[in-house]
Design a protein around this motif. Structure first.
Motif, PDB file in Angstrom:
ATOM      1  N   VAL A 115      17.993 -37.818  55.477  1.00 16.29           N
ATOM      2  CA  VAL A 115      18.014 -38.890  56.478  1.00 16.29           C
ATOM      3  C   VAL A 115      19.122 -39.890  56.146  1.00 16.29           C
ATOM      4  O   VAL A 115      19.684 -39.866  55.059  1.00 16.29           O
ATOM      5  N   GLN A 116      19.380 -40.776  57.077  1.00 14.27           N
ATOM      6  CA  GLN A 116      20.395 -41.808  56.845  1.00 14.27           C
ATOM      7  C   GLN A 116      19.781 -43.150  56.454  1.00 14.27           C
ATOM      8  O   GLN A 116      20.508 -44.111  56.224  1.00 14.27           O
ATOM      9  N   GLY A 117      18.447 -43.196  56.423  1.00 10.23           N
ATOM     10  CA  GLY A 117      17.797 -44.423  55.983  1.00 10.23           C
ATOM     11  C   GLY A 117      16.412 -44.109  55.461  1.00 10.23           C
ATOM     12  O   GLY A 117      15.608 -43.485  56.158  1.00 10.23           O
ATOM     13  N   ALA A 131      26.224 -36.303  57.048  1.00  9.38           N
ATOM     14  CA  ALA A 131      25.415 -36.627  58.233  1.00  9.38           C
ATOM     15  C   ALA A 131      26.297 -37.574  59.019  1.00  9.38           C
ATOM     16  O   ALA A 131      26.833 -38.511  58.464  1.00  9.38           O
ATOM     17  N   PHE A 132      26.467 -37.306  60.259  1.00 11.76           N
ATOM     18  CA  PHE A 132      27.410 -38.082  61.060  1.00 11.76           C
ATOM     19  C   PHE A 132      26.681 -38.860  62.137  1.00 11.76           C
ATOM     20  O   PHE A 132      27.263 -39.270  63.124  1.00 11.76           O
ATOM     21  N   GLY A 133      25.383 -39.025  61.941  1.00 17.01           N
ATOM     22  CA  GLY A 133      24.567 -39.745  62.910  1.00 17.01           C
ATOM     23  C   GLY A 133      23.230 -39.059  63.137  1.00 17.01           C
ATOM     24  O   GLY A 133      22.271 -39.695  63.549  1.00 17.01           O
ATOM     25  N   ASN A 134      23.142 -37.755  62.864  1.00 15.04           N
ATOM     26  CA  ASN A 134      21.878 -37.102  63.227  1.00 15.04           C
ATOM     27  C   ASN A 134      20.736 -37.409  62.265  1.00 15.04           C
ATOM     28  O   ASN A 134      19.584 -37.147  62.571  1.00 15.04           O
ATOM     29  N   ILE A 182      22.135 -37.471  70.074  1.00 10.23           N
ATOM     30  CA  ILE A 182      22.036 -38.570  69.109  1.00 10.23           C
ATOM     31  C   ILE A 182      23.447 -39.036  68.793  1.00 10.23           C
ATOM     32  O   ILE A 182      24.419 -38.384  69.132  1.00 10.23           O
ATOM     33  N   TRP A 183      23.535 -40.183  68.143  1.00 13.38           N
ATOM     34  CA  TRP A 183      24.847 -40.696  67.765  1.00 13.38           C
ATOM     35  C   TRP A 183      25.593 -39.672  66.934  1.00 13.38           C
ATOM     36  O   TRP A 183      25.020 -39.024  66.067  1.00 13.38           O
ATOM     37  N   MET A 184      26.872 -39.551  67.181  1.00 13.19           N
ATOM     38  CA  MET A 184      27.746 -38.771  66.316  1.00 13.19           C
ATOM     39  C   MET A 184      29.001 -39.596  66.079  1.00 13.19           C
ATOM     40  O   MET A 184      29.618 -40.081  67.022  1.00 13.19           O
ATOM     41  N   ARG A 185      29.328 -39.764  64.853  1.00 11.31           N
ATOM     42  CA  ARG A 185      30.487 -40.555  64.390  1.00 11.31           C
ATOM     43  C   ARG A 185      31.334 -41.159  65.519  1.00 11.31           C
ATOM     44  O   ARG A 185      31.850 -40.445  66.373  1.00 11.31           O
ATOM     45  N   GLY A 186      31.454 -42.459  65.506  1.00  9.85           N
ATOM     46  CA  GLY A 186      32.139 -43.149  66.594  1.00  9.85           C
ATOM     47  C   GLY A 186      31.362 -42.991  67.886  1.00  9.85           C
ATOM     48  O   GLY A 186      31.941 -42.738  68.945  1.00  9.85           O
ATOM     49  N   PRO A 187      30.021 -43.129  67.796  1.00 10.51           N
ATOM     50  CA  PRO A 187      29.182 -42.758  68.938  1.00 10.51           C
ATOM     51  C   PRO A 187      29.540 -43.573  70.181  1.00 10.51           C
ATOM     52  O   PRO A 187      29.591 -44.791  70.113  1.00 10.51           O
ATOM     53  N   GLY A 188      29.778 -42.919  71.286  1.00 10.26           N
ATOM     54  CA  GLY A 188      30.166 -43.619  72.507  1.00 10.26           C
ATOM     55  C   GLY A 188      31.640 -43.957  72.510  1.00 10.26           C
ATOM     56  O   GLY A 188      32.423 -43.410  73.283  1.00 10.26           O
ATOM     57  N   GLN A 218      22.073 -46.047  56.966  1.00  6.04           N
ATOM     58  CA  GLN A 218      23.514 -45.939  56.774  1.00  6.04           C
ATOM     59  C   GLN A 218      24.075 -45.459  58.101  1.00  6.04           C
ATOM     60  O   GLN A 218      24.010 -44.280  58.451  1.00  6.04           O
ATOM     61  N   GLY A 219      24.578 -46.393  58.870  1.00  3.99           N
ATOM     62  CA  GLY A 219      25.089 -46.056  60.191  1.00  3.99           C
ATOM     63  C   GLY A 219      25.877 -47.209  60.735  1.00  3.99           C
ATOM     64  O   GLY A 219      25.832 -48.326  60.200  1.00  3.99           O
ATOM     65  N   GLY A 220      26.621 -46.930  61.784  1.00  2.00           N
ATOM     66  CA  GLY A 220      27.372 -47.984  62.444  1.00  2.00           C
ATOM     67  C   GLY A 220      28.381 -48.670  61.544  1.00  2.00           C
ATOM     68  O   GLY A 220      28.682 -49.851  61.717  1.00  2.00           O
ATOM     69  N   SER A 221      28.896 -47.934  60.576  1.00  2.00           N
ATOM     70  CA  SER A 221      29.959 -48.458  59.689  1.00  2.00           C
ATOM     71  C   SER A 221      29.572 -49.776  59.027  1.00  2.00           C
ATOM     72  O   SER A 221      30.425 -50.631  58.791  1.00  2.00           O
ATOM     73  N   GLY A 249      33.880 -46.295  58.887  1.00  2.00           N
ATOM     74  CA  GLY A 249      33.398 -44.932  59.159  1.00  2.00           C
ATOM     75  C   GLY A 249      33.686 -44.469  60.577  1.00  2.00           C
ATOM     76  O   GLY A 249      34.040 -43.311  60.805  1.00  2.00           O
ATOM     77  N   GLU A 250      33.546 -45.360  61.528  1.00  2.00           N
ATOM     78  CA  GLU A 250      33.710 -44.961  62.936  1.00  2.00           C
ATOM     79  C   GLU A 250      35.171 -45.020  63.395  1.00  2.00           C
ATOM     80  O   GLU A 250      35.645 -44.117  64.079  1.00  2.00           O
ATOM     81  N   ILE A 251      35.878 -46.085  63.012  1.00  2.00           N
ATOM     82  CA  ILE A 251      37.275 -46.187  63.475  1.00  2.00           C
ATOM     83  C   ILE A 251      38.136 -45.059  62.918  1.00  2.00           C
ATOM     84  O   ILE A 251      39.247 -44.843  63.381  1.00  2.00           O
TER      85      ILE A 251
HETATM   86 MO1  MOS Z   1      26.988 -43.049  62.424  1.00  2.00          MO
HETATM   87  S1  MOS Z   1      27.102 -42.205  64.297  1.00  2.00           S
HETATM   88  O1  MOS Z   1      26.436 -44.590  62.739  1.00  2.00           O
HETATM   89  O2  MOS Z   1      26.106 -42.092  61.412  1.00  2.00           O
END
Ligand code: MOS
Length: 749
Positions: free
Chosen positions: A219-221, A250-253, A357-363, A515-518, A714-716
């Motif tokens: 998981v990311q958290g 993990a890139f968001g999932n 689900i979010w994937m790196r640079g989601p949206g 761990q998400g959203g940079s 992470g996203e940029i």
């Molecule tokens: Mo990222 S899409 O916040 O793992």
């Protein structure tokens, strides 16, 4: 790999990854690798229809197969207390209610888990799972995005709250681009992209008591996961323990909980043994999230001398029928350029598919493909260099929020990136630069992502031997969080990094979110700094009893060096840590500090920025595309950990190459099933696809975002890469491809 560019002097200071040796030697323990006594193995049976009901499930043969402990489906699953909530959600259901494993006989998507077989070996469970036979009452399914765009709706969360940024947005006059002297209008398509980290989604679930659950989970958290499963089982938060020490990408999932996790936990409860579930690569394509298929349309217009008149950006993103997924596809369009008139309209289209689900640079990565392609196209129509056009419309304040930027050093990225890619070799007229038979093109794309910071706490323990142990619940999905946090502490304490350990990935440790959203370095790094400050204060107080000079010393001048507490401005004053502990009869000194953003930051608009430059060669006869070089420049505030930060940028660009050229989840709508479900049919970039990537950081601090001056990267790292490549392809060939991936057939037709 490519040469990494650092600011002068910084490269030598860069730490190696603190867990690098553990990872390359195989000593790092991932979720599926824990040896738990009595461990059993769960294998999922998945639906072969896309929509309908399970009429009958035949489990006898599987139950009789060797080593099988249980076959669990909606027929015999224990009732999960949290699943009963929200039984009849308002339509469309809002986000945050994942598919409820084995809750009823309904099938919502193809490949949905409908049963789990538990056996005493993985092989036996796999075999027995093949013996489970299902009969369905099939219903007509709707999976074809293009055929159903008319059914797209405003997300329920936007309907409920007019302040929600997913609502329609207008600055100035609506659709004003139509009045511009020079304008273009175009549509863009981003197909679904599937999460394919190396490590498969996996979990070991273990009920320590009837109401006490431990999971080893990818998981990311750890805290958000603890929260989710405490709610699902209606047990106290502290009765759920989540361990996630190493995550193999993990890139968001890992920001969401998925049915295989619930299935493992149900099964463990039912068979009264620990259950491990590792999903298959094929299942990675069907049940654990993906970047949603998205249609976009942009209208953009400017005055003949290149001042933007207006931009209208619309998007429709795919979601599932049982859960609302949204992302901020249109955010960059609202704030990147000094356009007086901007309209954005975002919709979602529920289909009979699993939830994205979010994937790196989601949206933003999807949105930037459209926006930055359109900006390039308009620049060309204006006979302006794309850099010049962007600089003409550069904005020194946020035009959406009407606030000053906390920091913005994007101009430095334009200048440096252009120089390093060799932009001067670019010709405005496509197809005019050649290398033998190959057409050579140069392109660029801008990226941005909010510089977010949340709340985190860190515990720091200094022992008499001068070693520092820090603990935090945060996970590390690969960026090198431990390394960066050790660097923050080493800087804050003046201490040798070898003496510092950062222990993470355990929900028992002090608070950290996903761990998400940079946002990890901003959030947790600030807490590390706060903990180090508190530790120094404690040491200072103890030392003052013995050595008055510490009492008057500025805390910034106190460091821990070679096992001694010393003053940077007075080398004659120092106390051995071991003596200090002895004198005070202390085995160790421990502090826990929480850190969170203050009000002041709300007076600013906070973003990280990047520009990616690409040189691309295209073979006009075969349509083959080779990305020859990428220069990626980032304004991400202070760079804490140079090697891992550069790694992140390289990884993001690699993902961007996949987005631009290869990644495409293809569905056969007759069956509602993806036909691309392995890494042969679904191509993620490999070494041969990835050129030298030069990374350059502005490295100027942003103390409004957080006290360590970081903004997140992470996203940029990926946002803006796909359009840079698409724009380079246009420059090489004169072909403007608005549907990714840009495969050879699109070039030669
Ligand atoms: Mo990222 S899409 O916040 O793992």
């Amino acid at each position: 790999m490519g040469k990494q560019l650092f600011s002068p002097g910084e490269k030598n200071k860069a730490l190696d990854r603190v867990d690098g040796r553990l990872k390359v030697t195989g000593a790092a323990k991932y979720s599926a690798e824990y040896q738990i006594p009595g461990l059993t193995y769960g294998v999922l049976v998945t639906s072969t229809i896309t929509k309908g009901r399970i009429k009958n499930i035949e489990t006898k043969a599987a139950e009789r197969a060797p080593g099988v402990l249980a076959v669990i489906s909606h027929v015999n699953s224990i009732k999960v207390p949290g699943f009963a909530d929200n039984e009849h959600p308002t339509e469309p259901p809002t986000g945050g209610r994942p598919l409820r494993a084995f809750h009823n006989d309904r099938v919502y998507f193809n490949g949905q888990p409908v049963a789990i077989v538990v056996a005493n070996s993985f092989e036996r469970a796999t075999y027995a799972a093949s013996l489970v036979k299902l009969q369905y009452d099939k219903e007509e399914h709707t999976t074809d995005f293009e055929a159903n765009t008319g059914k797209a709706v405003l997300p329920a969360q936007a309907k409920k709250n007019t302040d929600n940024p997913l609502n329609d947005y207008n600055r100035g006059e609506a659709d004003a681009y139509k009045t511009a002297a020079v304008k273009i209008e175009a549509e863009y398509v981003q197909p679904a992209e599937m999460h394919n980290p190396m490590e498969l989604q996996s979990i070991i679930a273990l009920w320590e008591a009837g109401d006490k659950l431990t999971i080893y989970d990818k998981v990311q958290g750890t805290k958000p996961t603890q929260n989710a499963f405490a709610k699902e089982w209606k047990i106290p938060l502290e009765n759920v323990k989540v361990i996630s020490k190493f995550v193999g990408g993990a890139f968001g999932n890992g920001l969401h909980n998925w049915p295989h996790e619930s299935a493992a936990i149900i099964a463990a409860k039912q068979v009264k043994r620990p259950v491990k579930v590792v999903i298959t690569r094929e299942q990675m394509f069907t049940m654990v999230g993906y970047r949603p298929r998205t249609w976009q349309k942009i209208g953009i217009g400017a005055t003949p001398d290149g001042k933007l008149v207006g931009i209208t950006h619309e998007a429709i993103g795919q979601t599932s029928s049982y859960e609302e997924f949204t992302e901020s596809t249109l955010q960059q369009t609202r704030m990147m350029y000094a356009a007086p008139n901007v309209s954005t309209r975002y919709r979602i289209l529920p289909l009979d598919v699993s939830t994205p689900i979010w994937m790196r640079g989601p949206g933003e990565a999807t949105g930037a493909f459209a926006l930055e392609s359109a900006v390039d196209e308009l620049a060309h129509a204006l006979h302006l260099d794309p850099i010049e056009f962007r600089l003409k419309n550069y904005t020194e304040t946020d035009p959406e929020k009407n606030l000053p930027w906390s920091t913005k050093f994007l101009k430095e990225c334009f200048t440096t990136g252009a120089e390093k890619i060799g932009w001067s070799k670019r010709k405005m007229e496509p197809g005019t630069v050649k290398a033998g038979e190959w057409l050579v093109g140069y392109g660029m794309g801008v990226g941005t992502f909010g510089a977010h910071r949340g709340t985190a706490a860190v515990r720091a323990k200094l022992s008499a031997d001068g070693n520092l142990l820090m603990q935090c619940a945060v996970t590390d999905i690969g960026p090198g969080t431990g390394t960066a946090m050790v660097q923050v502490a080493a800087t804050a304490l003046g201490m040798a990094p070898e003496k510092i350990t950062f222990d993470l990935g355990n929900s028992d440790y002090p608070m950290a979110g996903n761990q998400g959203g940079s946002s990890t370095v901003n959030t947790v790094g600030s807490a590390v700094q706060a903990a180090c400050k508190a530790l120094k204060q404690k040491l200072k107080d103890l030392a003052t009893k013995k050595e008055a000079a510490f009492g008057t010393a500025d805390a910034d001048n106190i460091i821990i060096k070679d096992g001694k507490l010393s003053l940077t401005d007075n080398s004659s004053v120092s106390i051995a840590i071991s003596d200090l502990f002895k004198q005070n009869n202390l085995p160790e000194i421990e502090v826990t500090e929480e850190s969170k953003p203050g009000e002041e930051a709300n007076k600013y608009s906070k973003y990280s920025f990047s520009i990616h430059f690409a040189e691309v060669h295209v073979h006009p006869k075969t349509g083959q595309i080779r990305v020859k070089k990428v220069v990626t420049c980032a304004d991400a505030g202070t760079i804490i950990s140079w090697k891992t930060a550069a790694n992140q940028m390289i990884g993001g660009v690699t993902g961007g190459i996949g987005m631009a050229l290869t990644e495409d989840a293809v569905m056969d709508h007759r069956y509602g099933r993806y036909v691309t479900k392995d890494l042969a049919d679904y191509h993620v970039p490999v070494h041969a696809d990835v050129p030298p990537i030069d990374v350059w950081f502005v490295n100027k601090p942003d103390y409004i975002v957080d006290p360590i001056g970081t903004k997140g990267l992470g996203e940029i790292a990926i946002i803006g890469v796909a359009p840079a490549i698409a724009n380079a392809i246009f420059n090489a060939t004169g072909k403007r491809i608005r549907e990714v991936p840009i495969t050879p057939d699109k070039i030669i037709i």
